[in-house]
Scaffold this active site. Sequence first.
Site, short mmCIF file in Angstrom:
data_model
loop_
_atom_site.label_atom_id
_atom_site.label_comp_id
_atom_site.label_asym_id
_atom_site.label_seq_id
_atom_site.Cartn_x
_atom_site.Cartn_y
_atom_site.Cartn_z
N HIS A 130 0.86 -1.20 0.00
CA HIS A 130 0.00 0.00 0.00
C HIS A 130 0.89 1.24 0.00
O HIS A 130 1.76 1.40 0.85
CB HIS A 130 -0.96 0.01 1.18
CG HIS A 130 -1.98 1.10 1.04
ND1 HIS A 130 -3.19 0.91 0.41
CD2 HIS A 130 -1.93 2.42 1.36
CE1 HIS A 130 -3.85 2.06 0.37
NE2 HIS A 130 -3.10 2.99 0.95
N ALA A 131 0.64 2.14 -0.97
CA ALA A 131 1.54 3.27 -1.19
C ALA A 131 1.63 4.18 0.04
O ALA A 131 0.63 4.47 0.68
CB ALA A 131 1.06 4.08 -2.39
N GLU A 165 -3.23 14.93 2.46
CA GLU A 165 -3.73 14.04 1.42
C GLU A 165 -4.12 14.76 0.14
O GLU A 165 -4.29 14.15 -0.91
CB GLU A 165 -4.92 13.23 1.94
CG GLU A 165 -4.62 12.34 3.14
CD GLU A 165 -3.49 11.36 2.89
OE1 GLU A 165 -3.23 11.01 1.72
OE2 GLU A 165 -2.84 10.96 3.88
N HIS A 216 0.16 11.72 -6.01
CA HIS A 216 -0.37 11.80 -4.64
C HIS A 216 0.76 11.66 -3.61
O HIS A 216 0.91 12.48 -2.70
CB HIS A 216 -1.42 10.68 -4.44
CG HIS A 216 -1.94 10.59 -3.04
ND1 HIS A 216 -3.11 11.18 -2.64
CD2 HIS A 216 -1.42 9.99 -1.93
CE1 HIS A 216 -3.30 10.95 -1.35
NE2 HIS A 216 -2.29 10.23 -0.89
N GLU A 217 1.57 10.63 -3.78
CA GLU A 217 2.64 10.37 -2.81
C GLU A 217 3.67 11.50 -2.80
O GLU A 217 4.12 11.93 -1.75
CB GLU A 217 3.32 9.02 -3.09
CG GLU A 217 2.40 7.82 -2.95
CD GLU A 217 1.66 7.78 -1.62
OE1 GLU A 217 2.19 8.26 -0.60
OE2 GLU A 217 0.52 7.29 -1.60
N HIS A 236 -6.39 0.63 5.64
CA HIS A 236 -6.29 1.61 6.72
C HIS A 236 -6.89 1.12 8.04
O HIS A 236 -6.61 1.70 9.08
CB HIS A 236 -6.96 2.91 6.28
CG HIS A 236 -6.34 3.47 5.02
ND1 HIS A 236 -6.52 2.87 3.79
CD2 HIS A 236 -5.55 4.53 4.80
CE1 HIS A 236 -5.87 3.55 2.86
NE2 HIS A 236 -5.26 4.56 3.44
N TYR A 294 -9.20 11.55 3.87
CA TYR A 294 -9.34 11.40 2.41
C TYR A 294 -10.63 12.03 1.91
O TYR A 294 -10.69 12.51 0.79
CB TYR A 294 -9.27 9.93 2.00
CG TYR A 294 -7.98 9.26 2.40
CD1 TYR A 294 -6.78 9.57 1.76
CD2 TYR A 294 -7.93 8.34 3.44
CE1 TYR A 294 -5.59 8.97 2.13
CE2 TYR A 294 -6.75 7.74 3.83
CZ TYR A 294 -5.58 8.06 3.17
OH TYR A 294 -4.41 7.46 3.54
N HIS A 338 2.89 14.39 -0.68
CA HIS A 338 3.29 14.24 0.73
C HIS A 338 4.75 14.63 0.90
O HIS A 338 5.12 15.36 1.82
CB HIS A 338 3.14 12.79 1.18
CG HIS A 338 1.72 12.32 1.34
ND1 HIS A 338 0.80 12.98 2.11
CD2 HIS A 338 1.08 11.22 0.85
CE1 HIS A 338 -0.35 12.30 2.10
NE2 HIS A 338 -0.21 11.24 1.33
O1 X8Z Z 1 -4.14 5.40 1.01
C1 X8Z Z 1 -4.11 6.21 0.10
C2 X8Z Z 1 -2.79 6.69 -0.46
C3 X8Z Z 1 -1.73 6.71 0.56
S1 X8Z Z 1 -2.02 7.94 1.77
C4 X8Z Z 1 -2.34 5.77 -1.57
N1 X8Z Z 1 -5.26 6.65 -0.45
C5 X8Z Z 1 -6.56 6.19 0.01
C6 X8Z Z 1 -6.78 4.73 -0.34
O2 X8Z Z 1 -6.00 4.17 -1.11
O3 X8Z Z 1 -7.75 4.15 0.14
C7 X8Z Z 1 -5.37 7.64 -1.50
C8 X8Z Z 1 -6.83 7.72 -1.83
C9 X8Z Z 1 -7.56 7.06 -0.70
ZN ZN Z 2 -1.73 9.87 1.05
#
Ligand code: X8Z
Ligand code: ZN
Length: 612
Positions: A353-354, A411, A383-384, A511, A521, A387
């Site tokens: 997960h990024a 975010e 997105h990354e 998450h 988000y 950050h």
């Molecule tokens: O978790 C993330 C990023 C890392 S902060 C890739 N996002 C959420 C997800 O993947 O559920 C970005 C959009 C929503």
């Molecule tokens: Zn993020």
Amino acid sequence: MMRACGTCHLIGLFLGVLALVAMSASGADETPSSQQPPTVEEAAAFIKSAEARLLELNVLSSRADWVKSTYITDDTEILAAKADERAIAAQVELAKQATRFDHLKLPADLARKMMLLKVSLVLPTPADPKASAELTDIASRMEGAYGKGKWCPPGKDKCLDIEDLTRLMATSRDPHELREAWVGWHQIARPMRKDFVRYVELSNQGARELGFQDTGALWRSKYDMPPDDFAKELDRLWEQVRPLYVQLHAYVRWKLREKYGDQAVPANGPLPADLLGNMWAQSWENIYPLVAPPNADPGYDLTEILKSRNTDALGMARFGEHFFTSLGFAPLPQTFWERSMFVKPRDREVVCHASAWDVDFVQDLRVKMCIDITAEYFSTIHHELGHNFYQRAYSHQPFLFRDSANDGFHEAIGDTIALSITPQYLVKLGLLDKAPDPSKDLGLLLQRALEKIAFLPFGLLIDQWRWKVFSGQITPQEYNRAWWDLRLKYQGVAAPAQRSEEDFDPGAKYHVPADVPYTRYFLADILQFQFHRALAKTAGCTEPLNRCSIYNNKEAGARLAKMLEMGVSRPWPDALEALTAQRQMDANAIRDYFAPLEKWLEEQNQGKPVGW
Ligand code: X8Z
Ligand code: ZN
């Protein structure tokens, strides 16, 4: 202060009105009664030494977390848990000691730091060392379990990880295959349930010791306003955008009925969660080909373009960096390229997960991702990097101010940049020969709405579930049912297979086992359109917002940098004002952006059922 995404639980700073009332009573204030009242000088010295201590402990835990996330083993999980525990325990102790200065009139910066120190934990460990160790162990183990998660289809020799399954969900149109993959992945979460129940108990215990009602109350207290007002603010924003979501939902529903049949998709009911191109049905851009408007297709596919040019993972990151440097930001440090993880290693378990990291809280910037060459990952790398550029911009601030204005801001930055990836921008990069004419804007808007509008209720509901779980309103016996109630209520989405309390479907979303708050988000989805509108105006763009790109515009870059450099030194409305001249989060920007699409959707949905 935190690694954005991923391992944010250490010190996800948060601000706000604090209920630390219980602290003195719980013996936190150990000042002997004979001691003189504290002075401003003592308060300053206390903060100075707290910042030094927290910096040191958090760098160590960052390093341990990095190794754990890029090489999951029993040992690295334990080492990361230990390092996290030390940093959190120090923070808890300092937060309690800080109550000593509660009645002292302090200069504004110092008062804010006291407040940040007191209210900044995401995973509040209890004071009891055994309970504290148990909680950090559980947190580390749950994230590891998610990272290692696989589905092994019966009769096949290859097991599928979440990257494989993400590709499958995005590209398969075989309803049987989609359902199997969906059910298969959701099985990884079943064994987490027991750990999760204990995690809720222990972290609530820690939150109560800090004077909060429960962990959810702690999470809601970080927004420079009373926690209840923040919850109302979310309702207000959701009501602002809901009509547009409902129109999109209705349109997608009848397109899915055309594709999969009346039996598969009910005329008036929820959408099956496995038919939307994404494991969590959180964004739907992958089913764009199924719903594309006639005669308004933009006629290019960024995934195809990137693949045909043999772009590799590093090349994707270079595109992202290039956008930021075009705005006037300095290039990323050499160590970023040396230390980041861009592709999935073949020989070990990692958390794919990024996430974006600033390991030394100054310039040791890194991303950790398993990049695929797709348009979706093209957005994610932006997105990354958002950050990372934020982290570097506020790195000159004192330690307690090294964070975003609120977590939604963190975010939103990279996503704001990604909104500038217009066809005209792709032409400038040489990725596209010719931009489609404006009559094709509708297709592009629909594509974006499938990503951004579809996401809104999902962004909201995860913490609506967790807040109720932390408060005890949702008990462990009803975890899964309550989850699907919320998915139905907000998203109008239903499980594609029978569920029971044997399942723990929230745990199949990163998450939740990784203990990362999710409301950020939802906020980011709203904020990024506010940021984009303001920056486009600064850049002098007078076209419709979806045609504006701030690429190469140094004025917009300077304006953005000004906000980023503030970190969390001021309440978030000040930061918002610096960029947008507004002090309120405002969903009008996202509504305006999609206004032509909304009108079109309403026309398409004429005479069709809307809602569920
Ligand atoms: O978790 C993330 C990023 C890392 S902060 C890739 N996002 C959420 C997800 O993947 O559920 C970005 C959009 C929503
Ligand atoms: Zn993020």
